[in-house]
Design a protein around this motif. Sequence first.
Motif, short mmCIF file in Angstrom:
data_model
loop_
_atom_site.label_atom_id
_atom_site.label_comp_id
_atom_site.label_asym_id
_atom_site.label_seq_id
_atom_site.Cartn_x
_atom_site.Cartn_y
_atom_site.Cartn_z
N THR A 63 0.60 -1.33 -0.32
CA THR A 63 -0.41 0.10 -0.10
C THR A 63 0.96 1.28 0.33
O THR A 63 0.33 1.84 0.26
CB THR A 63 -0.96 -0.04 1.25
OG1 THR A 63 0.16 0.69 2.25
CG2 THR A 63 -1.91 -1.36 1.22
N GLN A 64 2.34 0.69 -0.57
CA GLN A 64 3.07 2.54 -0.14
C GLN A 64 2.86 2.64 -1.59
O GLN A 64 3.13 4.03 -2.04
CB GLN A 64 4.51 2.48 -0.68
CG GLN A 64 4.63 1.71 1.50
CD GLN A 64 6.04 1.26 1.84
OE1 GLN A 64 6.92 1.93 1.43
NE2 GLN A 64 6.00 -0.62 1.47
N LEU A 65 2.28 2.51 -2.96
CA LEU A 65 2.06 2.78 -4.13
C LEU A 65 0.80 2.40 -4.76
O LEU A 65 0.72 1.35 -4.00
CB LEU A 65 3.46 2.20 -5.13
CG LEU A 65 3.88 2.98 -6.68
CD1 LEU A 65 3.86 4.12 -6.42
CD2 LEU A 65 4.77 2.23 -6.82
N ARG A 66 0.20 2.59 -5.21
CA ARG A 66 -1.04 2.91 -6.50
C ARG A 66 -1.01 1.50 -8.08
O ARG A 66 -0.01 3.15 -8.20
CB ARG A 66 -2.23 3.86 -6.18
CG ARG A 66 -2.73 4.13 -4.53
CD ARG A 66 -3.67 5.52 -4.51
NE ARG A 66 -4.65 5.08 -5.39
CZ ARG A 66 -5.47 5.57 -4.64
NH1 ARG A 66 -5.77 4.16 -3.67
NH2 ARG A 66 -6.93 3.98 -5.90
N HIS A 67 -1.08 1.23 -8.23
CA HIS A 67 -1.15 0.85 -9.63
C HIS A 67 -2.20 1.13 -10.28
O HIS A 67 -3.17 1.36 -9.65
CB HIS A 67 -0.99 -1.18 -9.37
CG HIS A 67 -2.40 -1.19 -9.15
ND1 HIS A 67 -2.85 -1.80 -7.42
CD2 HIS A 67 -3.46 -1.77 -9.85
CE1 HIS A 67 -3.37 -2.11 -7.00
NE2 HIS A 67 -3.92 -2.48 -8.73
N GLN A 68 -1.69 1.75 -11.72
CA GLN A 68 -2.96 1.65 -12.40
C GLN A 68 -3.90 1.14 -13.41
O GLN A 68 -4.77 1.45 -13.74
CB GLN A 68 -1.94 2.78 -13.07
CG GLN A 68 -1.58 4.19 -12.67
CD GLN A 68 -0.07 4.41 -13.12
OE1 GLN A 68 1.00 3.52 -13.42
NE2 GLN A 68 0.51 5.18 -12.17
N ARG A 69 -2.95 -0.20 -12.77
CA ARG A 69 -3.72 -1.15 -14.26
C ARG A 69 -3.37 -2.17 -13.95
O ARG A 69 -2.11 -2.91 -12.93
CB ARG A 69 -2.87 -1.10 -15.78
CG ARG A 69 -3.41 -1.69 -16.73
CD ARG A 69 -2.97 -1.87 -17.59
NE ARG A 69 -1.97 -3.28 -18.13
CZ ARG A 69 -0.93 -3.40 -18.99
NH1 ARG A 69 -0.62 -2.88 -18.99
NH2 ARG A 69 -0.02 -4.32 -18.31
N PRO A 79 -5.88 -3.46 -1.69
CA PRO A 79 -4.93 -2.88 -1.39
C PRO A 79 -5.61 -0.99 -2.28
O PRO A 79 -5.18 0.31 -0.79
CB PRO A 79 -3.91 -2.50 -1.69
CG PRO A 79 -3.92 -3.65 -2.99
CD PRO A 79 -4.81 -4.60 -2.61
N LEU A 80 -6.08 -1.50 -2.97
CA LEU A 80 -6.72 0.14 -3.71
C LEU A 80 -8.22 0.59 -2.69
O LEU A 80 -8.08 1.21 -2.53
CB LEU A 80 -7.19 0.29 -5.04
CG LEU A 80 -5.53 0.03 -6.39
CD1 LEU A 80 -6.57 -0.20 -7.57
CD2 LEU A 80 -5.09 1.57 -5.94
N ARG A 81 -9.05 -0.41 -1.96
CA ARG A 81 -9.97 -0.16 -1.45
C ARG A 81 -9.97 -0.26 0.29
O ARG A 81 -10.33 1.36 0.48
CB ARG A 81 -11.19 -1.10 -2.41
CG ARG A 81 -11.54 -0.53 -4.09
CD ARG A 81 -12.42 -2.29 -3.97
NE ARG A 81 -13.83 -2.14 -3.46
CZ ARG A 81 -14.49 -2.88 -3.97
NH1 ARG A 81 -14.58 -4.12 -4.35
NH2 ARG A 81 -15.83 -3.03 -3.09
N HIS A 82 -8.93 -1.43 0.35
CA HIS A 82 -8.99 -1.21 1.87
C HIS A 82 -8.21 -1.25 2.50
O HIS A 82 -6.90 -1.86 2.60
CB HIS A 82 -9.85 -2.21 1.99
CG HIS A 82 -10.83 -2.54 1.86
ND1 HIS A 82 -12.24 -1.72 2.36
CD2 HIS A 82 -11.95 -3.46 1.03
CE1 HIS A 82 -13.00 -2.19 1.75
NE2 HIS A 82 -13.03 -2.70 1.05
N PRO A 83 -6.81 0.18 2.11
CA PRO A 83 -5.52 -0.16 2.37
C PRO A 83 -5.33 -0.19 3.88
O PRO A 83 -4.41 -1.08 3.90
CB PRO A 83 -5.15 1.78 1.80
CG PRO A 83 -5.81 1.96 1.15
CD PRO A 83 -7.14 1.25 1.06
N ALA A 84 -6.05 0.18 4.43
CA ALA A 84 -5.35 0.12 6.09
C ALA A 84 -5.87 -0.84 6.88
O ALA A 84 -5.08 -1.62 7.45
CB ALA A 84 -7.12 1.20 7.27
#
Length: 344
Positions: A63-69, A79-84
């Motif tokens: 969760t340190q970086l958001r992927h684009q695809r 991890p994009l929707r629920h990083p915590a």
Amino acid sequence: MRPRKPPADAAVVMADVGVTLGTARRPVPVLNGVDLVLPRGEVLALLGPNGAGKTTTIRVLTTQLRHQRGQVTVAGVDPLRHPARVRRHIGVAGQQVSLDKRQTGLENLVMLGRLSGLGRRAAHDRAHGLLDEFDLGVASERLVETYSGGMGRRLDLAAALIGRPQVLFLDEPTTGLDPRSRTSLWEVIRRIVAEGSSVFLTTQYLEEADQLASRVALVDGGRVVAEGTPVDLKRRVGQARLEFTLATGPDAVRAAEALDVVPAAELGTEIDREGAGLTVTLPTDGSVSHVRWVLERLEHSGVAPVSWAMPEPTLDDVFLSLTGHLARPLDAVDASAEPEEMAS
Ligand SMILES: Nc1ncnc2c1ncn2[C@@H]1O[C@H](COP(=O)(O)OP(=O)(O)O)[C@@H](O)[C@H]1O
Ligand SMILES: [Mg+2]
């Protein structure tokens, strides 16, 4: 490359993951469609050279970086929707020791234990337990800045385990360590796996992947170029070889002539040397008929090898044949290793 359908309870799933970094004017594609599965309770090694995209992959998963695809799940969570929620299930240890060097090992772990929600007493118990387990008991009251490289890495690993994570991420856990510290860290990692954690690690060391991982993914240029068990991968590309050791240079030349192959490169310099150590190598399909043919040719030539073997292909062979280069430049092996001095 599309892997089989991942098990529903996989620790990590990545499907066609793409990440582009850099700027709008100068975009740098770093991950180019990564497909990976870490089954629960196993160790996956992401093996590749510098710049392959290993750290970027770890940053996406932690969760340190958001992927684009593409799609990612870690411990079943996006991890994009629920990083915590992802962060509650994972532990992370990197190449750099990330602890407060001005505090003792014990203070660091107790603080992290409190941050992960343990009470005072429980945090102390957990910290002491981990320090003992990682052979840091005697150093627990010393400032981290006095720790050697290997001790720092072990403390970092202990810190990653404080919250009893389901999935542990280790980014090049032994890079820069001397061989003895590396072996002791491998022991620790094996114990963690035996206790039920899933481990996602990156490495530039083929031997490390071979020693620790049940599955290996070879990465190059932001892509997984091959994936499987170490044995699968070696079998897939590794060309079997027959290797003969001859007693003398002239023997080696005769053996090579008999087999109609070029002797190993060192022959030129060793031809006049006494004793064994001269080898002649030739490819084989490993069949009984081919091996018999080769042995008969040798026998007819009157040369008796000191020994012979059909060595298993290495992951080095695999990487080289798939990418055209080694995972780690030969002259760089251990160039970065610092001697381990026991600071005390
Ligand atoms: N923020 C960034 N901007 C541009 N390029 C980057 C950035 N971060 C990493 N890269 C590039 O992405 C590639 C992969 O980097 P990384 O994931 O750190 O590789 P590895 O950990 O396998 O050595 C490298 O070529 C690196 O230069
Ligand atoms: Mg890296």
